[in-house]
Design a protein around this motif. Structure first.
Motif, short mmCIF file in Angstrom:
data_model
loop_
_atom_site.label_atom_id
_atom_site.label_comp_id
_atom_site.label_asym_id
_atom_site.label_seq_id
_atom_site.Cartn_x
_atom_site.Cartn_y
_atom_site.Cartn_z
N ARG A 3 90.88 30.32 61.38
CA ARG A 3 91.81 29.18 61.39
C ARG A 3 92.49 28.97 60.05
NH1 ARG A 3 87.18 25.96 64.19
NH2 ARG A 3 86.51 26.02 62.05
N SER A 4 92.10 29.73 59.05
CA SER A 4 92.63 29.53 57.71
C SER A 4 93.74 30.55 57.43
CB SER A 4 91.52 29.69 56.67
OG SER A 4 92.07 29.68 55.38
N GLU A 5 94.94 30.05 57.38
CA GLU A 5 96.08 30.93 57.10
C GLU A 5 95.98 31.52 55.70
OE1 GLU A 5 100.94 30.78 56.87
OE2 GLU A 5 99.89 29.24 58.01
N SER A 6 95.51 30.74 54.74
CA SER A 6 95.40 31.25 53.38
C SER A 6 94.36 32.37 53.30
CB SER A 6 95.09 30.14 52.38
OG SER A 6 93.83 29.57 52.65
N PHE A 7 93.26 32.25 54.05
CA PHE A 7 92.25 33.31 54.07
C PHE A 7 92.83 34.58 54.69
CE2 PHE A 7 88.68 35.64 55.92
CZ PHE A 7 87.91 35.82 54.78
N LEU A 46 91.09 40.28 44.52
CA LEU A 46 91.17 39.81 45.91
C LEU A 46 89.80 39.82 46.59
CD1 LEU A 46 94.54 41.47 46.88
CD2 LEU A 46 94.11 39.01 46.66
N VAL A 47 88.97 40.81 46.28
CA VAL A 47 87.61 40.83 46.82
C VAL A 47 86.85 39.59 46.33
CG1 VAL A 47 85.37 42.03 46.65
CG2 VAL A 47 87.45 43.31 47.19
N GLY A 48 87.05 39.24 45.09
CA GLY A 48 86.44 38.03 44.56
C GLY A 48 86.91 36.78 45.27
N GLU A 49 88.21 36.72 45.58
CA GLU A 49 88.76 35.57 46.30
C GLU A 49 88.20 35.49 47.70
OE1 GLU A 49 93.03 35.10 46.15
OE2 GLU A 49 93.09 35.71 44.06
N VAL A 54 84.46 32.87 51.49
CA VAL A 54 83.33 32.94 52.42
C VAL A 54 82.22 32.00 51.98
CG1 VAL A 54 81.49 34.46 53.27
CG2 VAL A 54 83.86 35.26 53.24
N LEU A 55 81.94 31.97 50.69
CA LEU A 55 80.87 31.10 50.18
C LEU A 55 81.22 29.63 50.37
CD1 LEU A 55 79.78 32.89 46.92
CD2 LEU A 55 78.51 32.68 49.05
N ASN A 56 82.48 29.31 50.45
CA ASN A 56 82.90 27.92 50.58
C ASN A 56 83.02 27.46 52.02
OD1 ASN A 56 83.00 27.22 47.86
ND2 ASN A 56 84.99 28.19 47.62
N THR A 57 82.57 28.25 52.98
CA THR A 57 82.60 27.82 54.38
C THR A 57 81.41 26.92 54.66
OG1 THR A 57 81.32 29.69 55.19
CG2 THR A 57 83.74 29.95 55.12
N ASP A 58 81.57 26.06 55.62
CA ASP A 58 80.46 25.19 56.03
C ASP A 58 79.27 26.01 56.50
OD1 ASP A 58 81.76 22.82 55.45
OD2 ASP A 58 82.55 22.57 57.48
N ALA A 59 79.51 27.07 57.25
CA ALA A 59 78.41 27.89 57.76
C ALA A 59 77.60 28.49 56.63
CB ALA A 59 78.95 28.99 58.67
N ALA A 60 78.26 28.98 55.60
CA ALA A 60 77.54 29.58 54.46
C ALA A 60 76.73 28.52 53.73
CB ALA A 60 78.52 30.26 53.52
N ARG A 61 77.33 27.36 53.54
CA ARG A 61 76.61 26.29 52.84
C ARG A 61 75.40 25.82 53.63
NH1 ARG A 61 81.92 24.71 51.43
NH2 ARG A 61 81.98 23.28 53.17
N LYS A 62 75.55 25.70 54.95
CA LYS A 62 74.45 25.21 55.79
C LYS A 62 73.33 26.23 55.91
CE LYS A 62 77.32 22.11 58.52
NZ LYS A 62 77.97 21.90 59.80
N SER A 63 73.66 27.51 55.90
CA SER A 63 72.64 28.54 56.09
C SER A 63 71.83 28.79 54.83
CB SER A 63 73.29 29.86 56.52
OG SER A 63 74.00 30.44 55.43
#
Length: 71
Positions: A3-7, A46-49, A54-63
């Motif tokens: 859903r993220s156009e910037s991603f 770009l790999v860093g971005e 990915v680290l800033n997604t809710d799923a990553a934070r919750k897991s």
């Protein structure tokens, strides 16, 4: 992520940069190493971005799982 156009834009830029890097040996010899360094630097950034996104997604934070850096 879908859903993220910037991603998606970052992923497209990464794909383009990786493609350009894969074709760098076709550049004139006098420019080859400079172009390789430029494309590799862009790919690394770009790999860093992507990793940061990915680290800033809710799923990553919750897991509590840290998928970065890759092994």
């Amino acid at each position: 992520m879908d859903r993220s156009e910037s991603f998606r834009d970052i992923c497209e830029e990464l794909a383009d940069a990786e493609f350009a890097l894969s074709k760098v040996d076709e550049a004139p010899p006098a420019l080859r190493e400079a172009r390789r360094a430029e494309w590799q630097e862009l790919v690394d950034r770009l790999v860093g971005e992507v990793g940061a996104a990915v680290l800033n997604t809710d799923a990553a934070r919750k897991s509590g799982i840290n998928p970065w850096p890759p092994r």
